[in-house]
Design an enzyme around this catalytic site. Structure first.
Site, mmCIF file in Angstrom:
data_model
loop_
_atom_site.group_PDB
_atom_site.id
_atom_site.type_symbol
_atom_site.label_atom_id
_atom_site.label_comp_id
_atom_site.label_asym_id
_atom_site.label_seq_id
_atom_site.Cartn_x
_atom_site.Cartn_y
_atom_site.Cartn_z
ATOM 1 N N THR A 102 0.797 -1.219 0.000
ATOM 2 C CA THR A 102 0.000 0.000 0.000
ATOM 3 C C THR A 102 0.834 1.276 0.000
ATOM 4 O O THR A 102 0.382 2.296 -0.507
ATOM 5 C CB THR A 102 -0.965 0.021 1.202
ATOM 6 N N CYS A 103 2.043 1.228 0.531
ATOM 7 C CA CYS A 103 2.887 2.436 0.539
ATOM 8 C C CYS A 103 3.249 2.869 -0.877
ATOM 9 O O CYS A 103 3.590 4.021 -1.113
ATOM 10 C CB CYS A 103 4.170 2.188 1.326
#
Length: 135
Positions: A102-103
């Protein structure tokens, strides 16, 4: 708070600027801003199937997909094109599930044997995940 800031922007506008907005997920716009890594020239039809599967998700599933790949279900401040989705090939095999970092808005997508398997695995990944428990 800043008087100058309050005179320029209303609280709801500031929230939208900083956090994004709650707008319907626009798959076509996400596709426009997406990049692809480690896919072969012969995989284009498969990738088209991926976008078709994504387009056919319910609104709730689309929001879950965005949450799955970005940890945020809101529209980026400048629109869905700016989500910056990266779709990376992650091997093959019908038993595997897609994963996400997700980063980096990175979807690790295995190459499945069919669009039906792709749809089933993607739905399972986005609905059977807890992530960080952020909502």
């Amino acid at each position: 708070g800043s008087i100058l800031l309050r005179s320029m922007v209303a609280p709801p506008q500031l929230e939208s600027i900083l956090c994004g907005a709650e707008r319907p997920v626009d798959v076509a716009a996400i596709r426009t801003g997406a990049t692809f890594e480690d896919w072969r020239a012969g995989d284009q039809e498969y990738l088209d199937s991926f976008w078709e599967v994504l387009e056919n998700l319910t609104d709730s599933e689309k929001r879950s997909f965005v949450m799955f790949v970005s940890a945020c279900s809101r529209t980026p401040p400048r629109g869905w094109t700016d989500l910056g989705l990266r779709v990376q090939r992650s091997g093959s095999g019908d038993e595997r599930l897609p994963t996400a970092f997700t980063c980096f808005n990175l979807l690790m997508l295995p190459r499945y044997s069919s669009a039906e398997v792709l749809g089933a695995r993607l739905r399972r990944a986005i609905t059977d995940t807890e992530g960080f428990g952020l909502s």
